[in-house]
Design an enzyme around this catalytic site. Structure first.
Site, mmCIF file in Angstrom:
data_model
loop_
_atom_site.group_PDB
_atom_site.id
_atom_site.type_symbol
_atom_site.label_atom_id
_atom_site.label_comp_id
_atom_site.label_asym_id
_atom_site.label_seq_id
_atom_site.Cartn_x
_atom_site.Cartn_y
_atom_site.Cartn_z
ATOM 1 N N ASP A 484 0.803 -1.231 0.000
ATOM 2 C CA ASP A 484 0.000 0.000 0.000
ATOM 3 C C ASP A 484 0.828 1.268 0.000
ATOM 4 O OD1 ASP A 484 -2.596 -1.010 0.147
ATOM 5 O OD2 ASP A 484 -2.417 -1.365 2.301
ATOM 6 N N CYS A 485 2.031 1.149 0.513
ATOM 7 C CA CYS A 485 2.815 2.358 0.774
ATOM 8 C C CYS A 485 3.822 2.668 -0.318
ATOM 9 C CB CYS A 485 3.528 2.215 2.106
ATOM 10 S SG CYS A 485 2.348 1.940 3.416
#
Ligand code: BGC
Ligand code: IFM
Length: 812
Positions: A484-485
């Site tokens: 996600d990052c």
């Protein structure tokens, strides 16, 4: 240091010191009514949806941490006031024990000769939580005590409840009748539901208004009413509705008394006509109270729950020389898989129940570890997930369980999302042989008029990758892939400016080698599925695309000694020796090898050696190395974390399993199992003071070697780690792997093992598979006999006779 022990026979973790390094929780409920409960009785309940139907209140990030609300009991024994669960009063007890079991928690506290145990559970098919309270006078004098119960109502919408005080301080409404306290806030106006808290005995008094019970300046640890020994019989009007019963209990020496408290949730029948009336239809509540009005009925419900878990945990049973391994495989890992299946990433002691509902990527992966337990529920979930898919094959990133409607509250365009739907569907079919799921008419974007068979959804998932390829022919990453990052499509104009995810000005866009690896792995499964259903043309097309992607990976995704992670928005490599920091990432190593890249030419081994050299630590494999110490705005969120935490070089337990699988694929069983034991909770139990989280379930992350708190875990329970580690150990290491035509047996184990037995229920039959390792190898099956007859190959035949079949497997 340990804070308890495993009781394998009862399938319990027994906590003997209430002051665990962090609240150690359990989950109650298996279908619609759920509760979180800590070892000191903190936690809360909700119906289906932790955000929209919150039944009791919990304050996250409270001081102290776990005094944010719970299902508390208080005893005023005439000498002292205390709580059997230690909290909230926190009076030292003569005896304390908390047994977290399969769907129940039993807390026992003893002081001044009074032994009190409370068993909390949600009976099967019931929208209620039972508290079975047993009080025993162990002393030789008569005791007269007052027992107080306590729950605090949440005003249904958990977000509103903690933000909109100008309104909700005025809405609370309760009603008390006999021993039942009803919570009916906003019942008239817009709700079709209410809750209640009852006890199966006459009460001495009650409270339903928090301040009257506590006193304005007191806390959970010193409520006025309890310390005075006098409830106030308050009726909440607005403000803070609660439910507290007070019972007078007389106990002769040696005497035991048993009580049943019931916290229930009721929804009206659609034909109930209550609009505008300030009364609730108590019929259903009364029926429920009646059902659980005796200890016998409660004990039966507890037995039913135990039977249910016996049955669920009988699908895959390991008998090995290693107790820790047995308890992980047979009990706790499978249990956690059920919990993650039920809750996705919505409600834990780290997920507030408000931020996220069911994740598209997450829930699809959860199915991998759960599908053998209740395939029908997996089937339903697959259809629910696919129904939120978008017409272009992309997906909403999550949906609320109550409405089942997709939303992008935490962003959209995660380009890995669609592929996970193929994987969950394939794993369902491999488990069940039920190809009919492919024909289920399934909406796009929850719009029935846009329904197509599920097989069409899978095709669009596959094509979504192909329709979104970047300059190197690798898949575009979108907002992010599994990580996600790693947000590579960011403007990087001004250092320090907060990043935005969007494609860059000059049209270049970031690509993900991880999605490429996923495409090889999952796309191949799609191609095989198409072959199985006789769609040759589609199968050939898919195989060809996968082959092509492998070539692209080997050409543009290989960095010399390991797989590159991605290309950023400027066409620069990420996760390459060319980078100053973040030279190697774990995800592309795992997924590319699972996608069978580099198996023939030695590159897979090279990549895994690089993982060992650069990512392995005694507590698990870090996600990347070296950790980012600078802020790289063009990489998005990842480098905002301090070095060693979360996606910035934390030990992300989820993707450790991909390396275990990859090691198993290349036949290095010793390494695969070694990595398994570095993070498997039962093996971390001894170092609980460092690890801090529950030693019976996985945490999402353990701080990596660059972190000051190396080895400290966070975010326990709701993580794809559960399902992936179950897949890694049960399918790749122990090697019992469902496939389209039957169970494949293909172990990859430490050479030192003599063997083990797995009893596997599969498509109605039971296989008792005894693996023998006389030559002390890691892998390679030399002979298999089934019911004493040798078979060729390593796929066990399907019998369909519902009987037990003895399988002997000789490695070597
Ligand atoms: C976290 C991820 C999470 C994401 C989406 C990030 O801050 O590090 O673990 O999945 O937010 O909510
Ligand atoms: O893949 C994600 C998951 O969806 C949520 N938790 C973190 C993972 C890695 O970023």
């Amino acid at each position: 240091m340990k804070y308890g022990f495993f009781d394998d026979l009862n399938r319990e973790y027994v906590i003997t010191n209430p002051q665990t390094p962090y609240p150690w929780i359990n989950y109650l409920g298996s279908q619609e009514f759920f509760s979180l409960i800590s070892n000191t009785a903190g936690g809360y309940s909700f119906y289906k949806d932790a955000r929209l139907r919150r039944i009791t209140r919990y304050r996250y990030n409270n001081v102290p941490l776990d005094l944010g609300g719970g299902k508390y009991y208080y005893i005023n024994d005439g000498e002292e006031v205390w709580s059997p669960g230690w909290a909230p009063v926190k009076k030292d007890l003569d005896n304390y024990e908390c047994r977290h079991g399969m769907g129940y928690t039993k807390i026992l506290g003893e002081l001044n000769g009074i032994k009190t145990s409370i068993t909390y559970f949600v009976p099967l098919n019931t929208n209620a939580e039972v508290h079975k309270v047993v009080i025993n006078n162990k002393s030789n004098v008569e005791k007269n005590i007052k027992l107080f119960s306590f729950v605090e109502w949440c005003l249904w919408n958990a977000l509103d409840d903690m933000t909109n005080f100008q309104r909700n301080y005025n809405t609370g409404e309760v009603e008390v009748e006999d021993s039942v306290i009803y919570h009916k806030t906003e019942y008239k106006e817009r709700r079709n539901h209410y809750a209640f808290f009852s006890v199966n005995a006459p009460i001495y008094g009650f409270d339903s208004d928090r301040e009257s019970f506590m006193g304005t300046y007191n806390g959970f640890h010193n409520p006025d009413a309890v310390f005075k020994g006098e409830p106030t019989n308050s009726i909440a009007d607005g403000w803070h509705p609660i439910a507290s019963h007070c019972l007078e209990i007389n106990l002769k020496p040696g005497e035991t008394k048993e009580l049943v408290f019931l916290l229930g949730y009721i929804e009206n029948d659609p034909d109930d006509k209550w609009e505008g009336k300030n009364i609730i239809n108590k019929k259903k509540a009364k029926e429920m109270i009646q059902t659980f009005s005796t200890i016998e009925a409660v004990d039966r419900a507890l037995d039913d729950l135990a039977d249910y878990w016996d049955q669920l945990l009988s699908k895959y049973i390991l008998d090995s020389h290693d107790d820790k391994l047995n308890r992980m495989v047979n009990i706790w890992n499978q249990y956690q898989c059920m919990v993650t299946f039920n809750l996705s990433r919505s409600a834990s002691y780290f997920e507030s129940g408000i931020g996220r509902g069911m994740g598209f990527r997450d829930s699809n992966q959860d199915i991998l570890g759960f599908v053998h337990q209740v395939p029908d529920r997996a089937r339903e979930r697959i259809i629910d997930l696919a129904s939120t898919q978008l017409e272009d094959g992309g997906a909403y990133h999550q949906y609320q369980p109550l409405t089942k409607k997709g939303n992008n509250e935490i962003g959209g365009n995660f380009n890995d999302d669609p592929l996970w739907l193929i994987l969950s569907t394939v794993s369902y079919i491999k488990e069940t042989g039920d190809y009919s799921i492919l024909d289920v008419m399934t909406p796009y974007d929850n719009d029935e008029s846009k329904s197509k068979p599920l097989s069409d959804h899978l095709k669009r998932s596959f094509d979504h990758v192909l329709n979104n390829l970047g300059p190197h022919g690798l898949p575009l990453i979108g907002r992010a892939d599994w990580n996600d990052c790693l947000n590579l499509n960011c403007f990087s104009s001004e250092p320090g400016e907060s990043f935005q995810t969007t494609t860059s000005k000059d049209g270049r866009v970031a690509e993900s080698v991880m999605i490429a690896g996923m495409f090889c792995y999952i796309g191949e499964e799609y191609a095989r599925l198409m072959e199985k259903v006789g769609n040759k043309e589609e199968a050939n097309r898919a195989f060809a695309e996968v082959r092509k992607m492998r070539e692209v990976i080997m050409e543009h995704g290989w960095d010399g000694s390991w797989f590159v992670r991605a290309y950023d928005d400027f066409g620069r490599k990420v996760g390459s020796h060319e980078n100053e920091e973040g030279k190697i990432f774990i995800e592309s190593q795992g997924l590319c090898i699972m996608g069978r890249c580099g198996l023939e030419d030695g590159r897979a081994i090279q990549a895994l050696d690089a993982v060992e050299e650069r990512l392995a630590t005694k507590y698990g494999l870090v996600l990347l190395n070296p950790a980012y110490t600078k802020y790289y705005i063009e990489y998005g969120e990842i480098s905002t974390y301090p070095a060693g935490y979360k996606e910035n070089a934390g030990i992300f337990c989820h993707n450790n399993a991909w390396i275990m699988a990859a090691e198993a694929i290349v036949g290095r069983g010793d390494k695969a199992f070694d990595y398994y034991t570095r993070i498997a909770p039962a093996y971390t139990e001894e170092r609980s003071e460092i690890h801090r989280m529950e030693p019976y379930v996985y945490s999402q992350m353990i701080a990596g070697k660059d972190a000051s708190r190396f080895g400290e875990a966070k975010n326990s329970w709701l993580t794809g780690t559960a399902s992936w580690n179950f897949v890694a150990i049960s399918q790749y290491i122990l090697g019992i792997k469902p496939d389209f035509d039957g169970l494949i047996v293909d172990p990859s184990i430490p050479k030192g093992w003599d063997g083990y037995t797995v009893t596997r229920q599969y498509r109605g039959d039971t296989y008792r598979i005894t693996v023998k390792n006389p030559n002390h190898v890691s892998c390679g099956v030399s002979k298999i006999t089934v019911d004493n007859k040798e078979i060729s190959g390593n796929i066990l035949p399907l019998f369909g006779d519902g009987k037990l079949h003895e399988v002997e497997v000789i490695l070597g």
